[in-house]
Design a protein around this motif. Structure first.
Motif, PDB file in Angstrom:
ATOM      1  N   ASP A   4       0.856  -1.180   0.000  1.00 19.36           N
ATOM      2  CA  ASP A   4       0.000   0.000   0.000  1.00 19.36           C
ATOM      3  C   ASP A   4       0.893   1.232   0.000  1.00 19.36           C
ATOM      4  O   ASP A   4       1.880   1.279   0.746  1.00 19.36           O
ATOM      5  CB  ASP A   4      -0.881   0.022   1.255  1.00 19.36           C
ATOM      6  CG  ASP A   4      -1.946  -1.071   1.217  1.00 19.36           C
ATOM      7  OD1 ASP A   4      -1.671  -2.169   1.741  1.00 19.36           O
ATOM      8  OD2 ASP A   4      -3.026  -0.825   0.645  1.00 19.36           O
ATOM      9  N   ILE A   6       0.809   5.466   0.298  1.00 22.75           N
ATOM     10  CA  ILE A   6       0.064   6.693   0.590  1.00 22.75           C
ATOM     11  C   ILE A   6       0.827   7.867  -0.001  1.00 22.75           C
ATOM     12  O   ILE A   6       2.040   8.008   0.227  1.00 22.75           O
ATOM     13  CB  ILE A   6      -0.078   6.910   2.108  1.00 22.75           C
ATOM     14  CG1 ILE A   6      -0.713   5.689   2.773  1.00 22.75           C
ATOM     15  CG2 ILE A   6      -0.875   8.173   2.398  1.00 22.75           C
ATOM     16  CD1 ILE A   6      -0.690   5.759   4.305  1.00 22.75           C
ATOM     17  N   HIS A  36      -3.154   5.116  -2.261  1.00 21.46           N
ATOM     18  CA  HIS A  36      -4.106   5.852  -1.427  1.00 21.46           C
ATOM     19  C   HIS A  36      -3.789   7.336  -1.513  1.00 21.46           C
ATOM     20  O   HIS A  36      -2.647   7.728  -1.219  1.00 21.46           O
ATOM     21  CB  HIS A  36      -4.030   5.374   0.029  1.00 21.46           C
ATOM     22  CG  HIS A  36      -4.200   3.887   0.150  1.00 21.46           C
ATOM     23  ND1 HIS A  36      -5.441   3.290   0.201  1.00 21.46           N
ATOM     24  CD2 HIS A  36      -3.290   2.881   0.165  1.00 21.46           C
ATOM     25  CE1 HIS A  36      -5.280   1.971   0.272  1.00 21.46           C
ATOM     26  NE2 HIS A  36      -3.986   1.693   0.249  1.00 21.46           N
ATOM     27  N   CYS A  70      -5.615   7.798   7.564  1.00 21.81           N
ATOM     28  CA  CYS A  70      -5.347   6.842   6.489  1.00 21.81           C
ATOM     29  C   CYS A  70      -4.623   5.596   7.018  1.00 21.81           C
ATOM     30  O   CYS A  70      -5.045   4.465   6.770  1.00 21.81           O
ATOM     31  CB  CYS A  70      -4.518   7.540   5.399  1.00 21.81           C
ATOM     32  SG  CYS A  70      -4.197   6.480   3.990  1.00 21.81           S
TER      33      CYS A  70
END
Ligand code: ADE
Length: 224
Positions: A4, A6, A36, A70
């Motif tokens: 993931d 960000i 993200h 987040c």
């Protein structure tokens, strides 16, 4: 493996994942990449995610609340082996770190932008900080792509030739030996004879010597 990432500008990272080895690794389901956008976790409808630094000075600092929102959401969904912040003021990425990270199940990468993130983000959430070199990029996005590439190519099944990641530069703290292909002679420049000999014992010995010679000349610090 799942990664993931960000970021304030995830678009900066898309193309590298849509081609060649990173693309193939995803198609083969060996890795999942999820972007993200930090703005989706902004404080208000204007998408506020940064503010001026306490104490004054140039540039903007990414605020802790959107990042907290987040990261906290992602952490409720799965456990992360590492939560990594890409930043120039950190230990420099090397092959050993890439090898270790390639054994992870889930990795979360936070990329900075502007003047970086509020220090409390680093203190509270980050388990590992990585720089990709002694120079400052406009943001951590390109650094995150470099890190992902270095890790993903090590996952079993990603490279066609299973042994080829093992013969990369740095796997044994040596630079890779020179490589050649056809034609055997080009503008009077010859390929080293031994590589044409078919004697694999001699070829291995030559490659070892060549790797050592190149490392001594180009990156002697690797030999210490
Ligand atoms: N962000 C800005 N510069 C960087 C670097 N050299 N490494 C990692 N992240 C960064």
């Amino acid at each position: 493996m799942r990664i993931d990432i960000i970021s304030v500008i995830p678009e900066l990272m898309q193309s590298p994942f849509e081609h060649s080895i990173l693309k193939r690794a995803q198609e083969k389901k060996l890795v999942e990449i999820h972007f993200h956008n930090l703005r989706d976790y902004a404080l208000n409808n204007y998408g506020k995610i940064d503010d001026s630094p306490f104490g004054g000075g140039a540039g903007m600092v990414l605020m802790i609340e959107p990042i907290d929102k987040c990261i906290t959401k992602l952490k409720t969904e799965r456990n992360y082996d590492e939560i990594i912040y890409m930043t120039p003021d950190a230990p420099i990425l090397n092959q050993q770190t890439s090898n270790t990270l390639s054994l992870s199940q889930n990795i979360l990468i936070l990329t900075g932008h502007y003047k970086g993130v509020d220090q409390r983000v680093r203190d509270l959430f980050i388990t590992k900080e990585i720089s990709i070199g002694n120079y400052v990029l406009s943001g951590g996005e390109l650094a995150a792509v470099v890190l992902c590439d270095a890790i993903v190519r090590l996952l079993p099944g990603v490279l066609g030739d299973e042994t080829s990641a093992l013969t990369d530069s740095f796997q044994d703290n040596l630079l890779a030996p020179e490589v050649y292909t056809r034609p055997a002679t080009y503008k009077n420049k010859e390929v080293p004879n031994v590589l044409l000999s078919g004697n694999f014992k001699k070829i291995d010995a030559w490659r070892e010597q060549n790797a050592l010679k190149r490392t001594k000349r180009i990156r002697p610090n690797l030999l210490n």
